[in-house]
Motif scaffolding. Structure first.
Motif, PDB file in Angstrom:
ATOM      1  N   GLY A 184       0.901  -1.304  -0.057  1.00 33.39           N
ATOM      2  CA  GLY A 184      -0.130   0.039  -0.017  1.00 33.39           C
ATOM      3  C   GLY A 184       0.681   1.094   0.059  1.00 33.39           C
ATOM      4  N   PRO A 185       1.649   1.258   1.004  1.00 34.60           N
ATOM      5  CA  PRO A 185       2.507   2.625   1.042  1.00 34.60           C
ATOM      6  C   PRO A 185       3.648   2.776  -0.434  1.00 34.60           C
ATOM      7  CG  PRO A 185       2.632   1.600   3.011  1.00 34.60           C
ATOM      8  CD  PRO A 185       1.958   0.611   2.012  1.00 34.60           C
ATOM      9  N   LYS A 186       3.842   1.665  -0.951  1.00 29.86           N
ATOM     10  CA  LYS A 186       4.730   1.749  -1.967  1.00 29.86           C
ATOM     11  C   LYS A 186       3.866   2.280  -3.275  1.00 29.86           C
ATOM     12  CE  LYS A 186       7.506  -1.184  -5.145  1.00 29.86           C
ATOM     13  NZ  LYS A 186       7.943  -2.480  -5.404  1.00 29.86           N
ATOM     14  N   ASN A 187       2.610   1.849  -3.363  1.00 31.04           N
ATOM     15  CA  ASN A 187       1.674   2.406  -4.292  1.00 31.04           C
ATOM     16  C   ASN A 187       1.278   3.758  -4.069  1.00 31.04           C
ATOM     17  OD1 ASN A 187       0.829   0.453  -6.521  1.00 31.04           O
ATOM     18  ND2 ASN A 187       1.068  -0.703  -4.730  1.00 31.04           N
ATOM     19  N   LEU A 188       1.451   4.327  -2.888  1.00 30.72           N
ATOM     20  CA  LEU A 188       1.233   5.808  -2.491  1.00 30.72           C
ATOM     21  C   LEU A 188       2.329   6.621  -2.730  1.00 30.72           C
ATOM     22  CD1 LEU A 188      -0.663   5.352   0.976  1.00 30.72           C
ATOM     23  CD2 LEU A 188      -1.741   5.910  -1.198  1.00 30.72           C
ATOM     24  N   GLY A 189       3.602   6.078  -3.150  1.00 30.51           N
ATOM     25  CA  GLY A 189       4.780   6.672  -3.633  1.00 30.51           C
ATOM     26  C   GLY A 189       5.500   7.066  -2.548  1.00 30.51           C
ATOM     27  N   LYS A 190       5.522   6.357  -1.484  1.00 33.12           N
ATOM     28  CA  LYS A 190       6.231   6.705  -0.219  1.00 33.12           C
ATOM     29  C   LYS A 190       7.753   6.405  -0.648  1.00 33.12           C
ATOM     30  CE  LYS A 190       2.939   7.951   2.478  1.00 33.12           C
ATOM     31  NZ  LYS A 190       2.684   9.225   2.996  1.00 33.12           N
ATOM     32  N   SER A 191       8.887   6.761   0.007  1.00 33.72           N
ATOM     33  CA  SER A 191       9.808   6.414  -0.031  1.00 33.72           C
ATOM     34  C   SER A 191      10.500   5.258   0.623  1.00 33.72           C
ATOM     35  CB  SER A 191      11.007   7.683   0.655  1.00 33.72           C
ATOM     36  OG  SER A 191      10.886   7.844   1.853  1.00 33.72           O
ATOM     37  N   GLU A 192      11.482   4.673   0.319  1.00 31.67           N
ATOM     38  CA  GLU A 192      12.039   3.143   1.086  1.00 31.67           C
ATOM     39  C   GLU A 192      11.839   3.635   2.710  1.00 31.67           C
ATOM     40  OE1 GLU A 192      12.523   0.386  -0.141  1.00 31.67           O
ATOM     41  OE2 GLU A 192      11.863   1.160  -2.298  1.00 31.67           O
ATOM     42  N   GLU A 193      12.554   4.697   2.931  1.00 30.92           N
ATOM     43  CA  GLU A 193      12.728   5.159   4.526  1.00 30.92           C
ATOM     44  C   GLU A 193      11.083   5.082   5.087  1.00 30.92           C
ATOM     45  OE1 GLU A 193      14.428   8.329   7.392  1.00 30.92           O
ATOM     46  OE2 GLU A 193      14.793   8.330   5.456  1.00 30.92           O
TER      47      GLU A 193
ATOM     48  N   ILE B  75      -5.141  -6.560   8.720  1.00 27.04           N
ATOM     49  CA  ILE B  75      -5.280  -5.098   9.485  1.00 27.04           C
ATOM     50  C   ILE B  75      -4.194  -4.243   9.110  1.00 27.04           C
ATOM     51  CG2 ILE B  75      -5.740  -4.102  11.523  1.00 27.04           C
ATOM     52  CD1 ILE B  75      -7.504  -6.458  12.454  1.00 27.04           C
ATOM     53  N   ALA B  76      -2.975  -5.128   9.288  1.00 28.70           N
ATOM     54  CA  ALA B  76      -1.616  -4.332   9.101  1.00 28.70           C
ATOM     55  C   ALA B  76      -1.490  -3.727   7.735  1.00 28.70           C
ATOM     56  CB  ALA B  76      -0.479  -5.066   9.693  1.00 28.70           C
ATOM     57  N   CYS B  77      -1.748  -4.550   6.816  1.00 32.73           N
ATOM     58  CA  CYS B  77      -1.876  -3.901   5.500  1.00 32.73           C
ATOM     59  C   CYS B  77      -2.887  -2.799   5.230  1.00 32.73           C
ATOM     60  CB  CYS B  77      -2.421  -5.229   4.494  1.00 32.73           C
ATOM     61  SG  CYS B  77      -1.362  -6.675   4.379  1.00 32.73           S
ATOM     62  N   VAL B  78      -3.912  -2.808   5.787  1.00 31.59           N
ATOM     63  CA  VAL B  78      -4.677  -1.523   5.754  1.00 31.59           C
ATOM     64  C   VAL B  78      -4.051  -0.347   6.639  1.00 31.59           C
ATOM     65  CG1 VAL B  78      -6.875  -0.692   6.428  1.00 31.59           C
ATOM     66  CG2 VAL B  78      -6.634  -2.862   5.086  1.00 31.59           C
ATOM     67  N   LEU B  79      -3.614  -0.742   7.820  1.00 36.89           N
ATOM     68  CA  LEU B  79      -2.932   0.196   8.695  1.00 36.89           C
ATOM     69  C   LEU B  79      -1.878   1.009   7.892  1.00 36.89           C
ATOM     70  CD1 LEU B  79      -2.905  -1.008  12.312  1.00 36.89           C
ATOM     71  CD2 LEU B  79      -4.365   0.681  11.554  1.00 36.89           C
ATOM     72  N   SER B  80      -0.870   0.284   7.218  1.00 38.47           N
ATOM     73  CA  SER B  80       0.063   1.034   6.769  1.00 38.47           C
ATOM     74  C   SER B  80      -0.120   2.119   5.898  1.00 38.47           C
ATOM     75  CB  SER B  80       1.018  -0.287   5.861  1.00 38.47           C
ATOM     76  OG  SER B  80       0.330  -0.745   4.802  1.00 38.47           O
ATOM     77  N   MET B  81      -1.212   2.240   5.361  1.00 34.54           N
ATOM     78  CA  MET B  81      -1.636   3.583   4.728  1.00 34.54           C
ATOM     79  C   MET B  81      -2.287   4.380   5.410  1.00 34.54           C
ATOM     80  SD  MET B  81      -3.263   1.681   1.082  1.00 34.54           S
ATOM     81  CE  MET B  81      -4.253   0.616   1.907  1.00 34.54           C
ATOM     82  N   LYS B  82      -2.308   4.269   6.725  1.00 35.54           N
ATOM     83  CA  LYS B  82      -2.719   5.254   7.912  1.00 35.54           C
ATOM     84  C   LYS B  82      -4.107   5.770   7.670  1.00 35.54           C
ATOM     85  CE  LYS B  82       1.147   6.300  10.407  1.00 35.54           C
ATOM     86  NZ  LYS B  82       1.277   6.797  11.883  1.00 35.54           N
ATOM     87  N   PRO B  83      -5.022   4.940   7.555  1.00 37.75           N
ATOM     88  CA  PRO B  83      -6.462   5.377   7.698  1.00 37.75           C
ATOM     89  C   PRO B  83      -6.878   5.839   9.076  1.00 37.75           C
ATOM     90  CG  PRO B  83      -6.333   3.125   7.766  1.00 37.75           C
ATOM     91  CD  PRO B  83      -4.767   3.616   7.500  1.00 37.75           C
ATOM     92  N   LYS B  84      -7.876   6.893   8.995  1.00 34.81           N
ATOM     93  CA  LYS B  84      -8.458   7.194  10.262  1.00 34.81           C
ATOM     94  C   LYS B  84      -9.395   6.144  10.785  1.00 34.81           C
ATOM     95  CE  LYS B  84     -10.489  10.901  12.495  1.00 34.81           C
ATOM     96  NZ  LYS B  84     -11.048  12.406  11.962  1.00 34.81           N
ATOM     97  N   TYR B  85      -9.992   5.565   9.718  1.00 32.12           N
ATOM     98  CA  TYR B  85     -11.102   4.791  10.057  1.00 32.12           C
ATOM     99  C   TYR B  85     -10.968   3.293   9.269  1.00 32.12           C
ATOM    100  CZ  TYR B  85     -13.345   9.352  10.276  1.00 32.12           C
ATOM    101  OH  TYR B  85     -13.398  10.706  10.550  1.00 32.12           O
TER     102      TYR B  85
END
Length: 263
Positions: free
Chosen positions: A100-109, A145-155
């Protein structure tokens, strides 16, 4: 804040499966219950844009879902499906959570930090190199749940999160949900498990034939004749009623009430 205003929805060529739903929630645990076919999952899919209203509006933190893509909305509302295995396709836990974060364009760090945080949040630290399909049922649910959490959703929408789990796995998932609430997430819990509702929910919403029949406190919800809606009263409450001690949410509460009653 999630706000749903006069929501109607019909699949193409069919009658309405949601009829005039009004709903709102913030940082709380809301249990969404009802018999099969009542519209629960159809409703939940509106919250992250998987479905768009036929009529009415769905507003997530001030943004109309019609104006946002599923990818954009997934940053606000994470959806964990009933069968977590349907979400997995990577060879390791790390890669699964990083997707998820990768597809959001997040850096490796940033990805490293998000994966570490998400796995810690669900108690899966040290599992990074494990294969997702090698995990137990409860571990798979927590990984989802972790897969979803990694994109930092509020809900978070959790669809039948304890179905098919043994007692130990269910306990670990319940603990995770409590931690998520403590950390400020709003959680919509779709479930047929009334014991789970009793333990976790702060509010209950009942759907029946596409309409909202009840929206209120857990205590008052369990005063409804649940069997009319193919739902079962928890054994704990049945026992409490036998002792005539009123509403309780745990065995400890029941024991105290019984002792105080002098029976």
């Amino acid at each position: 804040m999630i706000e749903v205003r006069n929501l109607y929805y019909a699949y193409k060529g069919e009658q309405y499966v949601l009829k005039g739903i009004n709903f709102s929630m913030g940082e709380e645990i809301v249990a969404l219950v009802g018999p099969n076919g009542s519209g629960k999952s159809t409703f939940a899919k509106h919250l992250n844009g998987l479905l768009k209203p036929t009529r009415g509006d769905v507003i997530i933190d001030g943004e109309d879902t019609r104006d946002r893509t599923v990818a954009e909305l997934s940053r606000k509302v994470g959806y964990v499906f009933q069968n977590p295995e349907h979400m997995f396709f990577e060879e390791s836990v790390f890669k699964e959570v990083a997707f998820g974060p990768k597809n959001l364009g997040k850096s490796e760090e940033e990805i490293e930090e998000l994966v570490s945080w998400a796995l810690k949040s669900v108690g899966l630290e040290g599992y990074e190199k494990r294969a997702p399909y090698s995990l137990s049922g409860g571990e798979k649910q927590r990984l989802a749940i972790a897969c979803v959490l990694s994109m930092k959703p509020k809900y978070l929408v959790l669809d039948e999160p304890t179905t098919g789990l043994d007692a130990k796995a269910e306990k670990s998932v319940v603990k995770t949900i409590k931690e998520l609430k403590k950390n400020g997430h709003g959680i919509l819990l779709i479930t047929h498990d009334m014991d789970l509702v009793l333990e976790l929910a702060e509010r209950v919403v009942l759907f029946y034939k596409g309409e909202k029949l009840y929206d209120g406190s857990v205590k008052e919800f369990f005063e409804i004749s649940l069997e009319e809606y193919s739902l079962e009263t928890p054994e704990l409450l049945k026992l409490a009623r036998k002792f005539n001690v009123g509403f309780v949410k745990s065995l400890d509460e029941l024991m105290v009430a019984v002792s105080g009653d002098g029976t």
